[in-house]
Design a protein around this motif. Structure first.
Motif, PDB file in Angstrom:
ATOM      1  N   ILE A 207       5.094  -0.563   4.139  1.00 16.59           N
ATOM      2  CA  ILE A 207       5.716  -0.534   3.173  1.00 16.59           C
ATOM      3  C   ILE A 207       6.529  -1.549   2.021  1.00 16.59           C
ATOM      4  O   ILE A 207       6.820  -2.150   2.235  1.00 16.59           O
ATOM      5  N   ALA A 208       4.926  -1.583   0.428  1.00 13.54           N
ATOM      6  CA  ALA A 208       5.731  -2.849   0.002  1.00 13.54           C
ATOM      7  C   ALA A 208       6.060  -2.143  -1.743  1.00 13.54           C
ATOM      8  O   ALA A 208       5.348  -1.703  -1.935  1.00 13.54           O
ATOM      9  N   VAL A 220       5.047  -8.080   1.109  1.00  8.62           N
ATOM     10  CA  VAL A 220       6.410  -8.632   0.673  1.00  8.62           C
ATOM     11  C   VAL A 220       7.668  -8.237  -0.769  1.00  8.62           C
ATOM     12  O   VAL A 220       6.588  -7.434  -1.123  1.00  8.62           O
ATOM     13  N   THR A 221       8.747  -8.926  -1.168  1.00 10.50           N
ATOM     14  CA  THR A 221       9.524  -8.085  -2.397  1.00 10.50           C
ATOM     15  C   THR A 221       8.561  -8.665  -3.426  1.00 10.50           C
ATOM     16  O   THR A 221       8.953  -7.763  -4.259  1.00 10.50           O
ATOM     17  N   ALA A 227       0.894 -13.692  -5.526  1.00 11.90           N
ATOM     18  CA  ALA A 227      -0.092 -13.329  -5.591  1.00 11.90           C
ATOM     19  C   ALA A 227       0.305 -15.053  -6.556  1.00 11.90           C
ATOM     20  O   ALA A 227      -1.047 -15.452  -6.642  1.00 11.90           O
ATOM     21  N   GLY A 228       0.762 -14.943  -7.758  1.00 16.14           N
ATOM     22  CA  GLY A 228       0.471 -16.315  -8.771  1.00 16.14           C
ATOM     23  C   GLY A 228       0.708 -17.660  -8.100  1.00 16.14           C
ATOM     24  O   GLY A 228       0.155 -18.232  -8.418  1.00 16.14           O
ATOM     25  N   ASN A 279      -1.509   2.616   3.145  1.00 17.98           N
ATOM     26  CA  ASN A 279      -0.031   3.281   2.284  1.00 17.98           C
ATOM     27  C   ASN A 279       0.126   2.464   1.392  1.00 17.98           C
ATOM     28  O   ASN A 279      -0.073   3.116   0.004  1.00 17.98           O
ATOM     29  N   ASP A 280      -0.032   0.804   1.102  1.00 20.14           N
ATOM     30  CA  ASP A 280      -0.101   0.201  -0.438  1.00 20.14           C
ATOM     31  C   ASP A 280      -1.000   0.395  -1.067  1.00 20.14           C
ATOM     32  O   ASP A 280      -0.812   0.626  -2.357  1.00 20.14           O
ATOM     33  N   ILE A 281      -2.225   0.621  -0.257  1.00 16.46           N
ATOM     34  CA  ILE A 281      -3.433   1.591  -1.705  1.00 16.46           C
ATOM     35  C   ILE A 281      -3.325   2.782  -2.461  1.00 16.46           C
ATOM     36  O   ILE A 281      -3.124   2.988  -2.774  1.00 16.46           O
TER      37      ILE A 281
END
Length: 449
Positions: A207-208, A220-221, A227-228, A279-281
């Motif tokens: 998980i993030a 990632v943290t 993304a930027g 999990n992230d979604i």
């Protein structure tokens, strides 16, 4: 008219009045808690008012010999030594009548692991609607280009490249050749980590921290800055000069929109999430469900909306139910096999298929490569369970000390059965418990007779 007739008429009137109150209550809840989807729900006429979840069906049906055999075999097979010392909550229900076929500590609440995703997706689809799309924007002001996250957990590098292409064209047309890049993920407030999450989860794969901006499902943290940085690289590749590091910021109403991207529909995202148990979604959907219901995008508010939808819209009782996240990773979550079965009965009710069908369609199928029931996960591969390949669709759940399997299969009588098995505190390996549960599902199907 006789006294008994008067009593019968009065009883019918009371039942009708009660039904009317329940219908009015559901309509009121939808109007108050589901502002985004209200128009969609109203457009479906009386689907919510007239339909009755399969779990509350009233048509009595005598259990047949196939049901009796299921119950007899399950009673014997839960004595498997691999389950010794564990706490098991299990239930099998005839989907058509809603009658219990078998149960074992069915109301006992345990850590459900990823079976919690069934509750999360039911609420998300109800609040947002299956056609909902998440929006990622790019805005500009005074030399700063801001990438604004909108909760799209399936955003890809290709999507950011398309955003960059549109943004660069607009900026060059306006005579802008150099920008700073910032990211705005303010849609999701703190905290980014849920109650009950084990620190060992943050290993880059489980998980993030939950943020409103992420690309390529990177764990990632700081997914937003990540993304930027990808976005900035795409801008530079198309001839725009990017100065400085990518930083956090916040767009303002004065910013000029220069590009926008819409995610696939929620139905497709739910399908992807369930097949892979992402999990992230799931956590992003919990936050967006809270927003869709007019509440802050926090774990607590998302969890509260899930409980409200299940109880007030679908009449699913939630004794002992505790949800602190959307994915089921929290070791503080509690859910019983009985409640899971009732959620699945709602999800599969034909009256709600226009809304909740993506959940049933998204369940992994035994032996399906690429899903959590695929051979790569060693599922339905034992002599007892391999007969059920292609015949069982179910949501998996796996944590240290917690295994779950809940879904649907047809029994030997040709009738659909809803089943749920949840186990905590086993002393044997998770793989052994998974094989045992696969065998229990094959028992419900009847192919392991």
């Amino acid at each position: 008219m006789s006294s008994s007739s008067n009593s019968s008429t009065s009883s019918k009137s009371r039942r009708k009045a009660k039904t009317g109150r329940a219908t009015a209550r559901r309509a009121a809840v939808l109007a108050l808690t589901v502002p985004v989807a209200t128009a969609v729900l109203i457009g479906q006429g009386t689907a919510f008012a007239a339909a009755k979840p399969a779990g509350t069906a009233t048509a009595h049906r005598a259990l047949d010999s196939a049901d009796d055999q299921i119950a007899k075999n399950l009673d014997a097979r839960i004595q498997d030594p691999r389950l010794a010392g564990s706490t098991l909550s299990g239930v099998v229900v005839d989907a058509g009548s809603g009658q219990d076929v078998w149960g074992h500590n069915a109301a006992t609440t345990l850590m459900p692991a990823s079976n919690m995703k069934l509750a999360t997706t039911t609420a998300a689809l109800t609040v947002l609607g299956p056609d909902h799309r998440f929006t990622t924007k790019v805005v500009y002001q005074d030399g700063t280009l801001t990438l604004v996250g909108g909760g799209d957990r399936v955003l890809s590098t290709a999507d950011l490249t398309a955003l960059a292409t549109t943004a660069v064209a607009a900026l060059k047309h306006a005579g802008v050749s150099s920008v700073q890049v910032q990211v705005d993920d303010s849609l999701f407030p703190e905290p980014t980590l849920a109650t009950g999450w084990n620190s060992g989860y943050y290993d880059g794969s489980t998980i993030a921290p939950v943020r409103a901006l992420v690309v390529d499902e990177h764990s990632v943290t700081d997914t937003s800055v990540d993304a930027g940085q990808v976005f900035a690289k795409q801008l530079a590749a198309q001839g725009l000069t990017v100065t400085g590091d990518v930083t956090h910021g916040q767009a303002s109403g004065a910013d000029v929109p220069v590009a926008v991207h819409y995610s696939p529909p929620l139905s497709a995202i739910v399908h992807q999430m369930l097949k892979k148990s992402d999990n992230d979604i799931a956590e992003t959907l919990l936050r967006m469900t809270a927003i869709g219901a007019g509440r802050p995008a926090t774990f607590d508010d998302g969890a509260a909306v899930v409980r409200q939808i299940l109880t007030d819209v679908y009449d699913v009782p939630l004794p002992g139910f505790q949800n602190y996240d959307g994915s089921g990773l929290s070791r503080s979550d509690r859910l019983s096999a009985e409640t899971i079965s009732k959620i699945l009965q709602v999800d599969s009710d034909p009256a709600y298929s226009w809304l909740l069908k993506p959940i049933v369609d998204g369940l992994p199928v035994a032996g399906e490569a690429g899903s959590t029931l695929g051979p790569e996960w060693d599922r339905f591969t034992t002599p007892e369970s391999k007969c059920a390949v292609g015949k069982v669709m179910a949501k998996t759940g796996t944590l240290t000390g917690a295994i779950a399997l809940s879904g649907f299969t047809k029994g030997e009588d040709g009738r659909w059965k809803v089943f749920s098995f949840v186990e905590n505190n086993a002393t044997t390996a998770n793989s052994d418990i998974k094989h045992t549960f696969d065998g229990l599902a094959a028992t419900v199907n009847g192919c392991w007779s």
